[in-house]
Design a protein around this motif. Structure first.
Motif, mmCIF file in Angstrom:
data_model
loop_
_atom_site.group_PDB
_atom_site.id
_atom_site.type_symbol
_atom_site.label_atom_id
_atom_site.label_comp_id
_atom_site.label_asym_id
_atom_site.label_seq_id
_atom_site.Cartn_x
_atom_site.Cartn_y
_atom_site.Cartn_z
ATOM 1 N N LEU A 77 26.051 27.281 45.234
ATOM 2 C CA LEU A 77 27.192 26.405 45.522
ATOM 3 C C LEU A 77 28.092 26.286 44.295
ATOM 4 C CD1 LEU A 77 25.407 23.615 47.588
ATOM 5 C CD2 LEU A 77 26.810 25.507 48.437
ATOM 6 N N MET A 78 27.493 26.094 43.123
ATOM 7 C CA MET A 78 28.294 26.040 41.903
ATOM 8 C C MET A 78 28.927 27.393 41.613
ATOM 9 S SD MET A 78 29.308 23.738 39.812
ATOM 10 C CE MET A 78 28.094 22.453 40.042
ATOM 11 N N ALA A 79 28.227 28.466 41.972
ATOM 12 C CA ALA A 79 28.793 29.803 41.784
ATOM 13 C C ALA A 79 30.038 29.983 42.640
ATOM 14 C CB ALA A 79 27.757 30.873 42.131
ATOM 15 N N GLY A 80 30.028 29.421 43.843
ATOM 16 C CA GLY A 80 31.206 29.500 44.698
ATOM 17 C C GLY A 80 32.401 28.799 44.069
ATOM 18 N N VAL A 81 32.157 27.625 43.499
ATOM 19 C CA VAL A 81 33.233 26.907 42.796
ATOM 20 C C VAL A 81 33.730 27.732 41.621
ATOM 21 C CG1 VAL A 81 33.775 24.866 41.398
ATOM 22 C CG2 VAL A 81 32.434 24.619 43.496
ATOM 23 N N MET A 82 32.805 28.253 40.832
ATOM 24 C CA MET A 82 33.196 28.989 39.628
ATOM 25 C C MET A 82 33.988 30.240 39.973
ATOM 26 S SD MET A 82 33.167 28.824 36.419
ATOM 27 C CE MET A 82 34.659 29.800 36.192
ATOM 28 N N ARG A 83 33.558 30.940 41.006
ATOM 29 C CA ARG A 83 34.292 32.135 41.451
ATOM 30 C C ARG A 83 35.720 31.771 41.839
ATOM 31 N NH1 ARG A 83 36.473 35.938 43.740
ATOM 32 N NH2 ARG A 83 35.520 37.866 44.471
ATOM 33 N N ASN A 84 35.882 30.630 42.507
ATOM 34 C CA ASN A 84 37.215 30.183 42.904
ATOM 35 C C ASN A 84 38.063 29.783 41.704
ATOM 36 O OD1 ASN A 84 36.642 30.622 45.597
ATOM 37 N ND2 ASN A 84 36.022 28.520 45.983
ATOM 38 N N LEU A 85 37.433 29.220 40.676
ATOM 39 C CA LEU A 85 38.201 28.834 39.488
ATOM 40 C C LEU A 85 38.722 30.058 38.737
ATOM 41 C CD1 LEU A 85 36.347 25.771 37.922
ATOM 42 C CD2 LEU A 85 38.055 25.860 39.748
ATOM 43 N N ILE A 86 37.958 31.138 38.751
ATOM 44 C CA ILE A 86 38.454 32.367 38.128
ATOM 45 C C ILE A 86 39.720 32.839 38.847
ATOM 46 C CG2 ILE A 86 37.955 34.809 37.688
ATOM 47 C CD1 ILE A 86 35.015 34.010 37.304
ATOM 48 N N GLU A 87 39.697 32.766 40.175
ATOM 49 C CA GLU A 87 40.888 33.154 40.938
ATOM 50 C C GLU A 87 42.048 32.197 40.691
ATOM 51 O OE1 GLU A 87 40.661 34.775 44.820
ATOM 52 O OE2 GLU A 87 38.478 34.948 44.774
ATOM 53 N N LEU A 88 41.761 30.897 40.621
ATOM 54 C CA LEU A 88 42.829 29.927 40.355
ATOM 55 C C LEU A 88 43.456 30.158 38.983
ATOM 56 C CD1 LEU A 88 41.518 26.511 41.737
ATOM 57 C CD2 LEU A 88 43.432 27.871 42.599
ATOM 58 N N LYS A 89 42.635 30.498 38.004
ATOM 59 C CA LYS A 89 43.165 30.803 36.676
ATOM 60 C C LYS A 89 44.107 32.009 36.748
ATOM 61 C CE LYS A 89 41.844 32.890 32.349
ATOM 62 N NZ LYS A 89 40.837 33.774 31.774
ATOM 63 N N PHE A 90 43.695 33.042 37.488
ATOM 64 C CA PHE A 90 44.556 34.211 37.663
ATOM 65 C C PHE A 90 45.905 33.799 38.245
ATOM 66 C CE2 PHE A 90 46.428 37.431 40.351
ATOM 67 C CZ PHE A 90 46.384 38.579 39.581
ATOM 68 N N TRP A 91 45.870 32.993 39.318
ATOM 69 C CA TRP A 91 47.121 32.592 39.967
ATOM 70 C C TRP A 91 47.956 31.680 39.076
ATOM 71 C CZ3 TRP A 91 48.754 35.677 43.302
ATOM 72 C CH2 TRP A 91 47.956 36.239 44.291
ATOM 73 N N ALA A 92 47.297 30.834 38.300
ATOM 74 C CA ALA A 92 48.038 29.947 37.399
ATOM 75 C C ALA A 92 48.847 30.748 36.393
ATOM 76 C CB ALA A 92 47.080 28.994 36.685
ATOM 77 N N TYR A 93 48.232 31.771 35.807
ATOM 78 C CA TYR A 93 48.970 32.638 34.883
ATOM 79 C C TYR A 93 50.029 33.453 35.628
ATOM 80 C CZ TYR A 93 46.152 31.884 30.679
ATOM 81 O OH TYR A 93 45.567 31.332 29.567
ATOM 82 N N PHE A 94 49.696 33.892 36.827
ATOM 83 C CA PHE A 94 50.608 34.730 37.608
ATOM 84 C C PHE A 94 51.904 33.977 37.904
ATOM 85 C CE2 PHE A 94 52.238 36.592 41.549
ATOM 86 C CZ PHE A 94 52.127 37.953 41.311
ATOM 87 N N VAL A 95 51.803 32.756 38.420
ATOM 88 C CA VAL A 95 53.015 32.017 38.799
ATOM 89 C C VAL A 95 53.775 31.512 37.580
ATOM 90 C CG1 VAL A 95 51.962 31.333 40.982
ATOM 91 C CG2 VAL A 95 51.922 29.730 39.058
ATOM 92 N N SER A 96 53.076 31.357 36.450
ATOM 93 C CA SER A 96 53.737 30.913 35.230
ATOM 94 C C SER A 96 54.516 32.040 34.559
ATOM 95 C CB SER A 96 52.714 30.342 34.242
ATOM 96 O OG SER A 96 52.066 29.215 34.774
ATOM 97 N N ASP A 97 54.224 33.267 34.944
ATOM 98 C CA ASP A 97 54.835 34.425 34.305
ATOM 99 C C ASP A 97 56.334 34.523 34.571
ATOM 100 O OD1 ASP A 97 54.440 37.023 32.839
ATOM 101 O OD2 ASP A 97 55.215 37.817 34.726
ATOM 102 N N SER A 98 56.758 34.192 35.810
ATOM 103 C CA SER A 98 58.179 34.282 36.146
ATOM 104 C C SER A 98 58.452 33.588 37.476
ATOM 105 C CB SER A 98 58.627 35.744 36.240
ATOM 106 O OG SER A 98 58.052 36.360 37.390
#
Length: 205
Positions: A77-98
């Protein structure tokens, strides 16, 4: 307030949790993180970047809330959260780029819907639904880990989440392993603060 010689609170939170781990300590650390999200999450529709920022932070709070509820449950269950946070980090940088990338991120929801519709059309009589021309076509952005350490964490989470041979044959070493959950919990705190700080510079008092 921070000075150049002060250690930012998120660093202290992660270090303290790693050195003195308990479920109660994790909940305490998550409480501070979620309090900051609540203060910076006000709706802001001035641009696609601001819209994306708010939506990502809202989803971050959902994931952190789950982590709090699941901190004493099995490690997958914690692994599911952590996997999602890695994706959220990707999107956070992605949308901040431009601004263009933020718009691309928001528009990708239609690509997701299109993919589901294409699958649906294959299992129902032709012409049952008339949504095909209304949904955007396009190529999905590939979400990937940012470096070797994150790739390892991503892989570990994926192995725990899925009914892999490792999980099925060695449950005591995987999903029932308290140390696995502990390591993931520390990373959840680290990534939670990291995603917030992609969007906001926080002055600690």
């Amino acid at each position: 307030m921070d000075t150049e010689n002060d250690v930012p609170y998120p660093v202290t939170a992660v270090t303290d949790l790693a050195n003195n781990y308990s479920a109660e300590h994790f909940r305490f650390a998550m409480g501070h993180c979620r309090d900051v999200i609540a203060k910076v999450i006000a709706e802001d529709n001035r641009s696609d970047q601001q819209i994306a920022r708010v939506r990502i932070l809202k989803h971050l709070d959902i994931q952190l809330g789950r982590a709090v509820r699941w901190i004493e449950e099995d490690a997958d269950l914690m692994a599911g959260v952590m996997r999602n946070l890695i994706e959220l980090k990707f999107w956070a940088y992605f949308v901040s780029d431009s601004p263009a990338r933020a718009t691309q991120f928001i528009s990708e929801a239609e690509i997701d819907a299109r993919e589901l519709f294409d699958k649906l059309e294959k299992v129902v009589p032709a012409g049952t639904y008339q949504l095909g021309n209304m949904l955007a076509k396009g190529k999905r952005v590939t979400v990937e880990p940012s470096d070797a350490e994150e790739a390892l964490l991503w892989k570990m989470c994926s192995k725990l989440i899925h009914p892999s041979s490792w999980v099925i044959n060695h449950p005591a070493d995987t999903i029932h392993n308290a140390y696995q959950r502990q390591v993931l919990a520390v990373y959840v705190v680290f990534y939670g603060w990291g995603i917030i700080r992609i969007f906001h510079t926080i002055v600690w008092e």
